[in-house]
Structure formats: structure tokens, C-alpha cells
Design a protein around this motif. Structure first.
Motif, short mmCIF file in Angstrom:
data_model
loop_
_atom_site.label_atom_id
_atom_site.label_comp_id
_atom_site.label_asym_id
_atom_site.label_seq_id
_atom_site.Cartn_x
_atom_site.Cartn_y
_atom_site.Cartn_z
N ALA A 1 8.05 -1.89 -8.74
CA ALA A 1 8.16 -2.35 -7.36
C ALA A 1 6.81 -2.32 -6.66
CB ALA A 1 9.17 -1.48 -6.60
N ALA A 2 6.00 -1.30 -6.99
CA ALA A 2 4.70 -1.13 -6.34
C ALA A 2 3.69 -2.16 -6.81
CB ALA A 2 4.17 0.29 -6.59
N PHE A 3 3.45 -2.20 -8.11
CA PHE A 3 2.40 -3.06 -8.62
C PHE A 3 2.85 -4.50 -8.81
CE2 PHE A 3 0.19 0.93 -10.32
CZ PHE A 3 -0.63 0.98 -9.21
N GLY A 4 4.17 -4.75 -8.74
CA GLY A 4 4.64 -6.12 -8.76
C GLY A 4 4.63 -6.75 -7.38
N PHE A 5 4.32 -5.95 -6.35
CA PHE A 5 4.40 -6.47 -4.99
C PHE A 5 3.33 -7.54 -4.71
CE2 PHE A 5 4.83 -6.26 -0.32
CZ PHE A 5 6.21 -6.29 -0.25
N ALA A 6 2.37 -7.65 -5.60
CA ALA A 6 1.40 -8.74 -5.48
C ALA A 6 2.08 -10.09 -5.61
CB ALA A 6 0.32 -8.60 -6.55
N VAL A 7 3.26 -10.14 -6.25
CA VAL A 7 3.96 -11.41 -6.45
C VAL A 7 4.43 -12.01 -5.13
CG1 VAL A 7 6.00 -12.50 -7.46
CG2 VAL A 7 4.57 -10.98 -8.85
N PRO A 8 5.28 -11.30 -4.33
CA PRO A 8 5.65 -11.89 -3.04
C PRO A 8 4.44 -12.09 -2.12
CG PRO A 8 6.46 -9.62 -3.22
CD PRO A 8 6.01 -10.04 -4.59
N MET A 9 3.45 -11.20 -2.21
CA MET A 9 2.25 -11.39 -1.39
C MET A 9 1.51 -12.66 -1.77
SD MET A 9 0.64 -7.54 -1.00
CE MET A 9 -0.83 -8.20 -0.19
N ALA A 10 1.49 -12.99 -3.07
CA ALA A 10 0.81 -14.20 -3.52
C ALA A 10 1.51 -15.45 -2.97
CB ALA A 10 0.77 -14.25 -5.04
N PHE A 11 2.84 -15.45 -3.00
CA PHE A 11 3.57 -16.58 -2.42
C PHE A 11 3.32 -16.68 -0.92
CE2 PHE A 11 5.87 -16.57 -6.40
CZ PHE A 11 6.26 -17.90 -6.56
N ALA A 12 3.30 -15.53 -0.24
CA ALA A 12 3.05 -15.53 1.21
C ALA A 12 1.67 -16.08 1.53
CB ALA A 12 3.21 -14.12 1.76
N ALA A 13 0.68 -15.68 0.74
CA ALA A 13 -0.69 -16.12 0.97
C ALA A 13 -0.87 -17.61 0.68
CB ALA A 13 -1.66 -15.31 0.11
N GLN A 14 -0.19 -18.09 -0.38
CA GLN A 14 -0.36 -19.47 -0.81
C GLN A 14 0.48 -20.45 0.00
OE1 GLN A 14 -2.54 -20.36 -3.49
NE2 GLN A 14 -2.19 -22.41 -2.70
N THR A 15 1.71 -20.04 0.39
CA THR A 15 2.64 -20.99 1.03
C THR A 15 3.15 -20.52 2.38
OG1 THR A 15 4.63 -20.00 0.03
CG2 THR A 15 3.42 -21.62 -1.29
N ASP A 16 2.75 -19.32 2.81
CA ASP A 16 3.23 -18.74 4.07
C ASP A 16 4.74 -18.53 4.07
OD1 ASP A 16 2.59 -17.54 6.46
OD2 ASP A 16 2.71 -19.38 7.65
N ALA B 1 0.83 -1.21 0.00
CA ALA B 1 0.00 0.00 0.00
C ALA B 1 0.86 1.26 0.00
CB ALA B 1 -0.93 0.00 1.21
N PHE B 2 1.96 1.24 0.78
CA PHE B 2 2.86 2.40 0.80
C PHE B 2 3.48 2.64 -0.57
CE2 PHE B 2 7.25 3.91 1.01
CZ PHE B 2 7.04 5.18 1.54
N LEU B 3 3.94 1.57 -1.21
CA LEU B 3 4.55 1.71 -2.54
C LEU B 3 3.54 2.26 -3.55
CD1 LEU B 3 6.56 -1.64 -2.68
CD2 LEU B 3 7.53 0.66 -2.52
N ALA B 4 2.31 1.74 -3.51
CA ALA B 4 1.29 2.18 -4.47
C ALA B 4 0.91 3.64 -4.25
CB ALA B 4 0.05 1.29 -4.35
N PRO C 1 10.81 6.61 -12.17
CA PRO C 1 9.49 6.30 -11.58
C PRO C 1 8.90 5.01 -12.14
CG PRO C 1 9.28 8.05 -13.20
CD PRO C 1 10.75 7.83 -12.99
N GLN C 2 9.31 4.64 -13.36
CA GLN C 2 8.81 3.39 -13.95
C GLN C 2 9.30 2.17 -13.17
OE1 GLN C 2 9.71 6.09 -15.82
NE2 GLN C 2 7.61 6.43 -16.51
N ALA C 3 10.52 2.24 -12.65
CA ALA C 3 11.03 1.15 -11.82
C ALA C 3 10.28 1.09 -10.49
CB ALA C 3 12.53 1.33 -11.57
N TYR C 4 9.97 2.27 -9.95
CA TYR C 4 9.20 2.32 -8.70
C TYR C 4 7.80 1.78 -8.92
CZ TYR C 4 8.19 4.17 -4.02
OH TYR C 4 7.89 4.30 -2.68
N LEU C 5 7.22 2.07 -10.09
CA LEU C 5 5.92 1.50 -10.43
C LEU C 5 5.99 -0.02 -10.42
CD1 LEU C 5 2.98 1.88 -11.70
CD2 LEU C 5 4.11 1.52 -13.89
#
Length: 286
Positions: free
Chosen positions: A146-161, A124-127, A140-144
Motif C-alpha cells: 500500500a505504501a510503495f504502490g501509492f506512486a501508482v494513483p499519484m502517477a495517474f493524478a499527475a498525468q491526468t488530474d 508519505a504517511f504510509l511510507a 506488514p507486507q500488504a502495508y508495504l
């Protein structure tokens, strides 16, 4: 009732729900991550929460972007008719819409494990901070990414902890992919950005933008090949990567002459790049 309908329509336009291409481009890497983390069978609740979360956070990102750029957009041809820039939505209203979207997304995240909930604050902070980066950095494109790609580590965390190395490598690939496609997007606005003093990778890369984006696309595909090898994915995955490589070559052809309409077509074509990778993943796991 007509006034209420018109307000809702302006909020709809503010959140760019009328232009779903951004949702798809953000959704593909999230689906890549969920399929890899779930070995081809992601949890149904996790899948539903992340798909809805992508839709909501992309909308929130568009709203806060327009709020941040409210003084710039009236001077940019492509942006001057956006609701805030055109005076149809007030900045205060925009912040309220942003808050509602973020809180709704956070409510969905509360259905996940504590690891995912903790990571959501970083996402949320990155976005929320991304739209302001174009004032301070040419990346800023790299920061974008980092922000919108953060769903990737979150998906692994949600699926596999947990977030294995594969998850972080995929996050890097997605970050670089966003850098590439948003640079193509920035090429459309380069004249206006130079005039009003907004920074971008399109300006930073200059005449080398084709070589740099092409090199980054090669790196992205290389990272995706490594992931396939690491997870021992079947041949359809590599067929998907081959198709994605074809789309990357086509995008380079589109931006070759720096023609603005074709640069925008190159940006849009990344939807097919993402779909090709996802199709390969699904078929490989099947």
C-alpha cells in the motif's frame, strides 16, 4: 575531509544506494502507471519527477525501516551489519537523513498539480509508518504494498488530474505484487523473526506460503490482463505478461523447498517480472 567522506558513505549505505534492486522493483510499477496514464507518452517533467521520487522515497523507506528496527537488527544475521545496528550511524542522524530525503522528494512533488501534492501526504504517511507494522500485524507486507504502490494513483493524478478505475485496479495489482515478493524476502528471515517476535506474512502463511503466493500471482496477472483489455492494448503487452508469468513460475520453483538462498533469489527475480510487464507496455504503445 576523510571524516566527512566516511559519514557520507555510511549514509549512502543506510539509504541502501549500494543495493539498487529495491529501486528497480519500486520503479517498474511507477513506469507502468505513467505509460498507461499517458497512453504511451508520459509527460517528460512528470516522468523525471516520479523517477527521482522513487529513488528518494525508497531510500527514505530504508532509513526509517532501519531506525524502527534498530533494536531488532543486531539479532538478525542478515541485518546486524547495517549502519545503525552496527553503531556506525546514530538514530538521531538517521532521522535527519530521513527528513532530508523526504523534504527533497516533497520539493519535487511541488512541481506537480495540487491533486498530486495532496496525495503525497498520504504516501508519505504510509511510507513512514510501514516499518512499525511488523510489531502489530502479520500483514506488514500488504502495508508495504500500500505504501510503495501509492506512486501508482499519484502517477495517474499527475498525468491526468484524475484516478480512473484502471488506476485503482493497477494499484491493487501492485499492492498484491509487493505482498508476494516481500513474503519471499521474509522467508529468508523467518527463523530470526520468530525468535525476536517480529510478524510477517511468511510466518502467517506457514506451510501454505507457496500455494498462497502462487494464487496471488495468478490474481495479479489476471488484473493486468483486465487492464490490457480495458485499455485495448496491442499483443506485445500480453507477450510481456506471458514472460512475467514465466518468471512467476520460476519463483515458485525457487521457493518450493523453503531454501533461504533460493527464496532470496526468488525475491530478486521480481525485477525481471516488472521489466517484462513494462517492456510489453512500451512495445504495445509503440
Amino acid at each position: 575531509m576523510n571524516k566527512i567522506t566516511e559519514r557520507l558513505r555510511q549514509y549512502w549505505l543506510l539509504a541502501r544506494f549500494d543495493k539498487p534492486i529495491g529501486i528497480f522493483i519500486l520503479l517498474w510499477p511507477t513506469l507502468w502507471a505513467l505509460w498507461i496514464a499517458g497512453n504511451g507518452k508520459p509527460d517528460a517533467l512528470v516522468l523525471a519527477v516520479f523517477v527521482a521520487g522513487v529513488v528518494l522515497m525508497r531510500a527514505a523507506g530504508c532509513v526509517i525501516n532501519d531506525y524502527a528496527d534498530r533494536d531488532f537488527d543486531p539479532h538478525v544475521d542478515r541485518c546486524k551489519q547495517r549502519p545503525i545496528a552496527a553503531g556506525r550511524v546514530s538514530p538521531k542522524e538517521a532521522l535527519l537523513v530521513f527528513a532530508v530525503l523526504c523534504l527533497t522528494a516533497f520539493g519535487l512533488v511541488l512541481l506537480m498539480n495540487w491533486y498530486t501534492i495532496a496525495l503525497s501526504f498520504v504516501g508519505a504517511f504510509l511510507a513512514a509508518s510501514y516499518p512499525f507494522m511488523k510489531r502489530y500485524t502479520h500483514l506488514p507486507q500488504a502495508y508495504l504494498g500500500a505504501a510503495f504502490g501509492f506512486a501508482v494513483p499519484m502517477a495517474f493524478a499527475a498525468q491526468t488530474d484524475s484516478i480512473p478505475l484502471v488506476g485503482w485496479v493497477l494499484y491493487l495489482a501492485v499492492l498484491l505484487w509487493a505482498l508476494v515478493y516481500d513474503t519471499m524476502y521474509a522467508m529468508v528471515d523467518i527463523d530470526d523473526d520468530l525468535k525476536i517476535g517480529v510478524k510477517s506474512t511468511a510466518i502467517l502463511f506457514g506451510s501454505r506460503v507457496r500455494e498462497i503466493t502462487g494464487g496471488l500471482q495468478a490474481v495479479i496477472l489476471g488484473l493486468l490482463v483486465w487492464i490490457g483489455h480495458e485499455r485495448q492494448l496491442a499483443w506485445p503487452y500480453y507477450a510481456g505478461l506471458l514472460a512475467a508469468a514465466g518468471f512467476a513460475v520460476y519463483q515458485q520453483k525457487l521457493i518450493f523447498h523453503f531454501d533461504k538462498p533460493n527464496c532470496f533469489k526468488a525475491f530478486l527475480n521480481n525485477n525481471w517480472f516488472g521489466l517484462a510487464v513494462f517492456t510489453g507496455l512500451v512495445l504495445a504503445y509503440l
